[in-house]
Motif scaffolding. Sequence first.
Motif, PDB file in Angstrom:
ATOM      1  N   HIS A  49     137.046  23.261 102.578  1.00  0.00           N
ATOM      2  CA  HIS A  49     136.498  24.582 102.865  1.00  0.00           C
ATOM      3  C   HIS A  49     136.828  25.517 101.713  1.00  0.00           C
ATOM      4  N   GLN A  50     135.962  26.517 101.530  1.00  0.00           N
ATOM      5  CA  GLN A  50     136.171  27.447 100.441  1.00  0.00           C
ATOM      6  C   GLN A  50     137.417  28.289 100.703  1.00  0.00           C
ATOM      7  N   PRO A  51     138.055  28.804  99.645  1.00  0.00           N
ATOM      8  CA  PRO A  51     139.343  29.470  99.812  1.00  0.00           C
ATOM      9  C   PRO A  51     139.266  30.830 100.481  1.00  0.00           C
ATOM     10  N   ARG A  52     138.194  31.573 100.257  1.00  0.00           N
ATOM     11  CA  ARG A  52     138.146  32.931 100.813  1.00  0.00           C
ATOM     12  C   ARG A  52     137.630  32.888 102.236  1.00  0.00           C
ATOM     13  N   LEU A  53     138.499  33.220 103.185  1.00  0.00           N
ATOM     14  CA  LEU A  53     138.115  33.259 104.590  1.00  0.00           C
ATOM     15  C   LEU A  53     138.183  34.675 105.148  1.00  0.00           C
ATOM     16  N   TYR A  54     139.000  35.529 104.515  1.00  0.00           N
ATOM     17  CA  TYR A  54     139.153  36.891 105.008  1.00  0.00           C
ATOM     18  C   TYR A  54     138.471  37.868 104.056  1.00  0.00           C
ATOM     19  N   MET A 117     133.728  19.541  92.424  1.00  0.00           N
ATOM     20  CA  MET A 117     133.730  20.529  91.348  1.00  0.00           C
ATOM     21  C   MET A 117     133.377  21.924  91.869  1.00  0.00           C
ATOM     22  N   ALA A 118     132.468  21.994  92.843  1.00  0.00           N
ATOM     23  CA  ALA A 118     132.100  23.291  93.413  1.00  0.00           C
ATOM     24  C   ALA A 118     133.302  23.931  94.097  1.00  0.00           C
ATOM     25  N   LEU A 119     134.052  23.128  94.852  1.00  0.00           N
ATOM     26  CA  LEU A 119     135.237  23.653  95.513  1.00  0.00           C
ATOM     27  C   LEU A 119     136.285  24.053  94.479  1.00  0.00           C
ATOM     28  N   GLU A 120     136.423  23.230  93.452  1.00  0.00           N
ATOM     29  CA  GLU A 120     137.372  23.530  92.379  1.00  0.00           C
ATOM     30  C   GLU A 120     137.019  24.862  91.719  1.00  0.00           C
ATOM     31  N   ALA A 121     135.737  25.052  91.425  1.00  0.00           N
ATOM     32  CA  ALA A 121     135.278  26.299  90.803  1.00  0.00           C
ATOM     33  C   ALA A 121     135.500  27.477  91.745  1.00  0.00           C
ATOM     34  N   SER A 122     135.247  27.277  93.035  1.00  0.00           N
ATOM     35  CA  SER A 122     135.440  28.340  94.014  1.00  0.00           C
ATOM     36  C   SER A 122     136.907  28.741  94.111  1.00  0.00           C
ATOM     37  N   ILE A 123     137.777  27.741  94.108  1.00  0.00           N
ATOM     38  CA  ILE A 123     139.220  28.013  94.174  1.00  0.00           C
ATOM     39  C   ILE A 123     139.677  28.752  92.924  1.00  0.00           C
ATOM     40  N   ILE A 124     139.230  28.297  91.762  1.00  0.00           N
ATOM     41  CA  ILE A 124     139.638  28.935  90.499  1.00  0.00           C
ATOM     42  C   ILE A 124     139.145  30.367  90.444  1.00  0.00           C
ATOM     43  N   ALA A 125     137.893  30.602  90.864  1.00  0.00           N
ATOM     44  CA  ALA A 125     137.352  31.961  90.892  1.00  0.00           C
ATOM     45  C   ALA A 125     138.191  32.837  91.812  1.00  0.00           C
ATOM     46  N   HIS A 126     138.611  32.266  92.922  1.00  0.00           N
ATOM     47  CA  HIS A 126     139.458  32.994  93.867  1.00  0.00           C
ATOM     48  C   HIS A 126     140.807  33.319  93.245  1.00  0.00           C
ATOM     49  N   LEU A 127     141.385  32.357  92.538  1.00  0.00           N
ATOM     50  CA  LEU A 127     142.683  32.560  91.900  1.00  0.00           C
ATOM     51  C   LEU A 127     142.615  33.594  90.778  1.00  0.00           C
ATOM     52  N   GLN A 137     146.706  33.013  97.358  1.00  0.00           N
ATOM     53  CA  GLN A 137     146.916  32.338  96.077  1.00  0.00           C
ATOM     54  C   GLN A 137     147.663  31.020  96.275  1.00  0.00           C
ATOM     55  N   THR A 138     148.686  31.053  97.118  1.00  0.00           N
ATOM     56  CA  THR A 138     149.470  29.841  97.384  1.00  0.00           C
ATOM     57  C   THR A 138     148.600  28.759  98.006  1.00  0.00           C
ATOM     58  N   GLU A 139     147.806  29.117  99.007  1.00  0.00           N
ATOM     59  CA  GLU A 139     146.943  28.136  99.664  1.00  0.00           C
ATOM     60  C   GLU A 139     145.896  27.593  98.696  1.00  0.00           C
ATOM     61  N   SER A 140     145.383  28.452  97.809  1.00  0.00           N
ATOM     62  CA  SER A 140     144.371  28.008  96.850  1.00  0.00           C
ATOM     63  C   SER A 140     144.948  27.016  95.849  1.00  0.00           C
ATOM     64  N   SER A 201     160.090  27.493  96.019  1.00  0.00           N
ATOM     65  CA  SER A 201     161.135  28.339  96.605  1.00  0.00           C
ATOM     66  C   SER A 201     160.614  29.686  97.091  1.00  0.00           C
ATOM     67  N   ASN A 202     159.670  30.285  96.324  1.00  0.00           N
ATOM     68  CA  ASN A 202     159.264  31.654  96.617  1.00  0.00           C
ATOM     69  C   ASN A 202     157.891  31.786  97.261  1.00  0.00           C
ATOM     70  N   ARG A 203     156.986  30.854  96.975  1.00  0.00           N
ATOM     71  CA  ARG A 203     155.626  30.977  97.484  1.00  0.00           C
ATOM     72  C   ARG A 203     155.375  30.178  98.752  1.00  0.00           C
ATOM     73  N   MET A 204     155.798  28.937  98.768  1.00  0.00           N
ATOM     74  CA  MET A 204     155.477  28.087  99.917  1.00  0.00           C
ATOM     75  C   MET A 204     156.095  28.561 101.237  1.00  0.00           C
ATOM     76  N   PRO A 205     157.262  29.238 101.218  1.00  0.00           N
ATOM     77  CA  PRO A 205     157.766  29.768 102.490  1.00  0.00           C
ATOM     78  C   PRO A 205     156.813  30.757 103.163  1.00  0.00           C
ATOM     79  N   LEU A 206     155.914  31.363 102.377  1.00  0.00           N
ATOM     80  CA  LEU A 206     154.933  32.284 102.964  1.00  0.00           C
ATOM     81  C   LEU A 206     154.025  31.565 103.964  1.00  0.00           C
ATOM     82  N   LEU A 207     153.925  30.255 103.808  1.00  0.00           N
ATOM     83  CA  LEU A 207     153.051  29.482 104.691  1.00  0.00           C
ATOM     84  C   LEU A 207     153.762  29.062 105.973  1.00  0.00           C
TER      85      LEU A 207
END
Length: 324
Positions: A49-54, A117-127, A137-140, A201-207
């Motif tokens: 699924h594409q990264p932007r949901l909200y 590749m489309a998902l990869e491009a979508s994730i990179i654009a999101h990042l 950003q962490t999920e992407s 240590s700093n990003r993944m705990p957000l999940l």
Amino acid sequence: MNEDTLENSERENIPKLKAEITNLKSQAVTSVDIPIDCLIPLQLPGKMHQPRLYFDPQKIELLKESIRKHGILEPILVRPHQNRLYEIISGERRWRCCQALRMMFIPSIVRSMSDTMALEASIIAHLLNEEISAIEQTESILSLLSLQLNLSYDEVKALLYQIKNSRTRGTELSQIINNRQLDIIHTILAEFGMKLTSFVSNRMPLLNLEPSIITAVRDGKLSPSNAVLINRQPKEFQAALIAQAIGKSKNECIRLIKSIVISGSPSTSQSLPTQENKISEKIFNRIKLIRQRPHLLKRPDVIHRLTQIDHLLKDIELLFDRPE
């Protein structure tokens, strides 16, 4: 093409896609005008699924106003779909705004891309979007690692924790990961200015938010910033807060938390707003609307009505001092 060459080619996709997406902001890129009705969100198979949901309602309104005044300054990125339709790889917010403004066309860059590749491009654009939250950003990044390592999202999370723990204990990494996989991880994190240890240590705990809160974020019902705020509250309040925070700004969510958690009780907060709360919320929202139109406050008839409201509210305040 041998296996090593293919793997190197896949890793090179990231800087190439980053460069292409950055170039979309350039006026030198040739775009075509595609009818708004011929565009659909990115369609992906299975659990991809594409990264932007909200989509933040306030930011959507600001973007709509900008588009209304200046038009589309940056084309969207799309790929061909069936029946003369196009899937949006990057730029769904702009498309949604154009729909709301009843525009006929939107400038687009058309690229033929595989699902991966489309998902990869979508994730990179999101990042590359400076406005995304740390959670997004962490999920992407984890999604990008999942694609590159050919592992599930949860498998990637487990692997990263294993690597960090192995380094902490000083044990041999070769038992859990090979050099090629480790190289992919370091390369992707470095592309976005991160290191493996700090990311784990700093990003993944957000999940590690409560499952119901994470689900609300992924479903687009709750903004990431509001999700973090709600996760800090006692569990008995969280269901009611999630239900009532949908579509609210961060400041509105803070006020909601104060009204429920600080002055409320678990038994009352778990239910949806009562009729009495709805009335007070309506009054509050109407006063906000009036304050947003200062020219109204200059009219004598409006001042007269507001004075009457003020007297009524004073009468209600007097009830506080009366015994029940």
